[in-house]
Each structure stands twice: as structure tokens, then as C-alpha cells.
Scaffold this active site. Sequence first.
Site, PDB file in Angstrom:
ATOM      1  N   ASN A 182      40.402  46.732  54.451  1.00 11.81           N
ATOM      2  CA  ASN A 182      41.055  48.025  54.733  1.00 11.81           C
ATOM      3  C   ASN A 182      40.343  49.050  53.700  1.00 11.81           C
ATOM      4  OD1 ASN A 182      42.218  46.775  52.481  1.00 11.81           O
ATOM      5  ND2 ASN A 182      44.086  48.198  52.293  1.00 11.81           N
TER       6      ASN A 182
ATOM      7  N   THR B  44      47.577  34.437  52.991  1.00 13.23           N
ATOM      8  CA  THR B  44      46.194  33.779  52.393  1.00 13.23           C
ATOM      9  C   THR B  44      46.169  33.623  50.770  1.00 13.23           C
ATOM     10  OG1 THR B  44      45.136  35.310  53.998  1.00 13.23           O
ATOM     11  CG2 THR B  44      43.706  34.309  52.414  1.00 13.23           C
TER      12      THR B  44
ATOM     13  N   GLU C  60      46.330  39.933  44.595  1.00 10.77           N
ATOM     14  CA  GLU C  60      46.921  41.362  44.888  1.00 10.77           C
ATOM     15  C   GLU C  60      47.282  41.071  46.526  1.00 10.77           C
ATOM     16  OE1 GLU C  60      47.427  43.504  42.910  1.00 10.77           O
ATOM     17  OE2 GLU C  60      46.139  42.238  41.067  1.00 10.77           O
TER      18      GLU C  60
ATOM     19  N   CYS D 157      47.530  49.246  51.622  1.00 12.69           N
ATOM     20  CA  CYS D 157      48.415  48.396  51.138  1.00 12.69           C
ATOM     21  C   CYS D 157      49.502  49.360  50.203  1.00 12.69           C
ATOM     22  CB  CYS D 157      47.890  47.295  50.068  1.00 12.69           C
ATOM     23  SG  CYS D 157      47.096  48.063  48.733  1.00 12.69           S
TER      24      CYS D 157
ATOM     25  N   GLU E  70      45.436  44.275  37.965  1.00 10.50           N
ATOM     26  CA  GLU E  70      43.863  44.784  37.930  1.00 10.50           C
ATOM     27  C   GLU E  70      43.971  46.342  37.164  1.00 10.50           C
ATOM     28  OE1 GLU E  70      42.981  44.573  42.069  1.00 10.50           O
ATOM     29  OE2 GLU E  70      41.462  43.253  41.617  1.00 10.50           O
TER      30      GLU E  70
END
Length: 480
Positions: A150, A230, A248, A282, A461
Site C-alpha cells: 500500500n 500473514t 505491524e 492502514c 517502530e
Amino acid sequence: MLTIENYIGGEMVLPASGLYLDNIEPATGEVYSQIPDSDDRDVNLAADAARAAFPKWSKTSPEARFEILIRLVSFIERDLDELARAESIDNGKPLTLARAMDIPRAASNFRFYATAAMHTSNESHETVGQAINYTLRQPLGVVGCISPWNLPLYLFTWKIAPAIAAGCTVVAKPSEITPMTAYMLSKLCIEAGLPAGVLNIVHGLGPKVGAAIVGHRDIKAISFTGGTKTGEEIARTAAPMFKKMSLELGGKNPNIIFADCNYDEMLETTVRSSFANQGQICLCGSRIFVERPIYERFKNDLVSRAMELNIGDPLEDSTNIGAVVSRSHMEKIQSYIDLARTEGGKILCGGHRVSLDGRCSGGFFMEPTVIEGLPHDCRTNQEEIFGPVVSIMPFDTEEEVLGFANSVRYGLSATVWTENLSRAHRVSALLDSGIVWVNCWLLRDLRTPFGGVKDSGIGREGGFEALKFFTEEKNVCVKI
Ligand code: NAD
């Protein structure tokens, strides 16, 4: 037709299999380049190159790393137009967005971590009268970085930059759906003089290349951004190997609008937080909760603003809404709009695929869609759609909206609109969310911790958090 190559041991190389995958331009639906269909053989080569490069790279001074990374920044900025165009063609996002956000942010990621590495310091703890303890923070070794489609170069570099700056060497995999700018980055790394093996980029499918990175014995940590499912698979492999993980993952973010908000600013920003990048960020606020006194006004305004958005060729400056990333993703979005209908939702605007003329007649374009009339706990309002689709719901009390907002399995980000300062603080503290934006959205300061709670992931992060992730702490206790 352009054939993308892997970047291993400082060189552009072909995949061991000799096989390639089609890379499709979402705005046209046509194949425009070929991607290596790599496998564990390529990952093994990459891991060997990274392992060989680690001892020297981990010993370079922060200043030396800074010099190389900052050169890379200047090359990204030099090639901004070319990279932005490539990102737009590969992903379907408007070129204006890639030029203003994606590529500048990739440069910022490297700049931020190039300088951050020179500002780290380690703690020391005095055990009075007995000892001095100090903490050594040492790079982990070879690490794996896996990113989604994305925000391709933006998120790829968000992982790679801190890993390299911390002194690790990297085996990285961009999304097979958007590999182009990562390929271009590998050439810039060669030009910038990044030593061979410090960064290795292996292209290909998740279950082949991604899984081989996650399962590789020599790869000590996995920094992953992508879907929650995933993430679960990665954790299943990496956890029993005791690898460090930063995951994430997905989101279903609430946008909570109180009646006392600065209405014009809220509306302007809500159009963006709903539909920017075709809703494929997101952090987009796809569940919009509106305090009842302004519900009707907001609903009419949002619908008219959504209908004004220009759906078009991503390469045209006048385009607000480009193509969604793939045919299968478009079909997934469409299936959620159908689900919303069967769940009793009313489609206030949008809801359909758009056919454009000319160059983009085969592209994957979707109308910005606003849905109302659904309860907070139906599937449409619980599952991640990741497209230009929002659902609006009225609420009456703070307590009620907190219940609605926190009812999902996700907890990535939230937005709160109110001019009431106490309420802003109170609600922010009670939201199940890694990030809360009050009276703004996607206002990023790279020093802040970034990540989600619940099924939106683990780890943070950003800032020194990422440098800590890519290093191991060692306590050295020296008796006085
Ligand atoms: P995805 O999970 O399908 O793929 C992400 C990456 O993982 C790709 O490179 C893919 O090839 C790889 N992969 C797939 N299967 C793998 C496996 N078994 N082992 C290792 N790697 C594998 O996600 P996507 O569709 O590319 O991206 C969309 C998702 O990413 C959405 O859910 C979105 O919310 C999420 N996302 C989260 C953030 C965040 O910061 N939390 C940011 C952007 C996107």
C-alpha cells in the site's frame, strides 16, 4: 518489457529458478514488467551475503553509516519524479500523492535514521559502593524486513533504514504486487556505495520468499508489515525459533466526531482519512462515529464531498482517486459492499466499479463509498476492507462510542474530533489503540512510537524504538 532483478551481495542478479511473475499496472490492468519468482535458494544466497557483510558493517562508525545513508537520501531526492512515477504506475496511487508523500517519506526515513544512529547513548547503573553496570547495545546480525503494497517504498525503507543504521545487515522482500521502487532503490544503493551484502533484496511471493526469510536460521529478527493473517503465520514460524518480531498488522480504525469539533477542519481531514490512497492506508478511519446532533449535516456533507472526488488516471494531476491495487483486491472490496447491503446497510454514494475511457479502460477503479444504517458489531464494521469504503454511525454518549470503537479485534489508530480538552485526553486514554490523533490525522513525527495493540500487532517502530529492536542489550557489570 522491463525485467526486475534481485539485489544480492551488491549485485543485480537473476532468480535461481529462472522464472518470473507478471507485474500488472492497476490503472490499465495490463502486464508491464516481470518480477523474479525467487525461492529459498535466492534467500540462502542473500542471507550468506548478509552474514558475510555483517562483521565489517557492524563495526563501521555511525558517522560512516551516516555518510552512505545520506548519499542515498540525496539520490532519492534527485530521482523523486522518476520514483514517484514508478510508484504510481506500480500501485495505482495518484502521482501527486506519490510525489508529495511516498517518495519524500522514503528519503526522510533514511535521513532520520542516518542521524539517529549518531545520537544513541547507552545507560549506566551504579550499584552504590559495589559496581558500575553499563548497557551495551549491539546490532543483532542479519535481519529480515518484509513489507506490503500500500505504501511500497515508504514502508520498505521504514524498516531497512533503522536496521542498517543500527549496524545490522538485511535480507528484505517488498510486496510482489509493488516491487518496482524497491528495485530502483537497489540501484541507488550501488550508486551510493553501500557495501556489498549490507542490504539484499529478494523479490517474489510471500509463501516462497517471505516464508524462507522467516524460517532462515541465520536471520535473527523479522520486521513485518502486512495483514494480520500473514502476521499469525510468521509468528507461528518465528516464535519457536525465538526470533525477535515486530509485527505491524491490519486495522479497522475509528474516527470519532463529537458535535463540538471544528467542523470544517474535521470534514476536510475526514475526506482524506476516508479516501486517501483509495482508502488503502492502514491508518484510514473506516468506521466513522458521529455525535447525533451533527449526524445528518455530516452525512450530507461527506457524501457530497465524496461524490466530488475525481476518479481518474493516476498519472493526471487532477486525479484524487486512482486505481485500487489489483483485480483481486477490487473484488474483495466489492464483496464487502455486497455484504454491507445484505447486512441491511444503505449505500449513500458509490458502491460500484468505475469504467474509464482510453488508457485506463481496463483499470481497477472503485467509487468512494459511504454506507450507513449498520450496527457496530456486524461484519462490515468489524472486518478490514482496506478500500475507499467508510461506514457512518451515530452515537449519543462518550461511553457508548468508546464501546463501539473498542469492539473490534484491531487497535492500530484512532481519530478524535472535539474542542473539549478534558474529553480529548479522557477518550484518548480509553481507546484500545496504538496511536490516537486528536483533531488531526496522519500527522507523523518520526520520533514517536508507531504500532498497534490487539490484533494490529506487536512491537513499535519509529524513533529509538526501531533502533532498539534491531539491537540486543547486554549488561556489563564491573565490580569496583
Ligand atoms: P500481506 O500480509 O498479504 O503481505 C505483506 C507482505 O508479506 C508481502 O510482501 C507478502 O509477499 C508477504 N507474505 C505473504 N505471505 C507470507 C508468508 N507466509 N510469510 C512471509 N511473508 C509473507 O499484506 P498486504 O496485502 O501486502 O498489505 C495489506 C495489509 O497490510 C493490510 O492488512 C494493512 O492493514 C496492513 N498494513 C499495516 C500497516 C501497519 O503499519 N500496521 C501498514 C500498512 C499496511
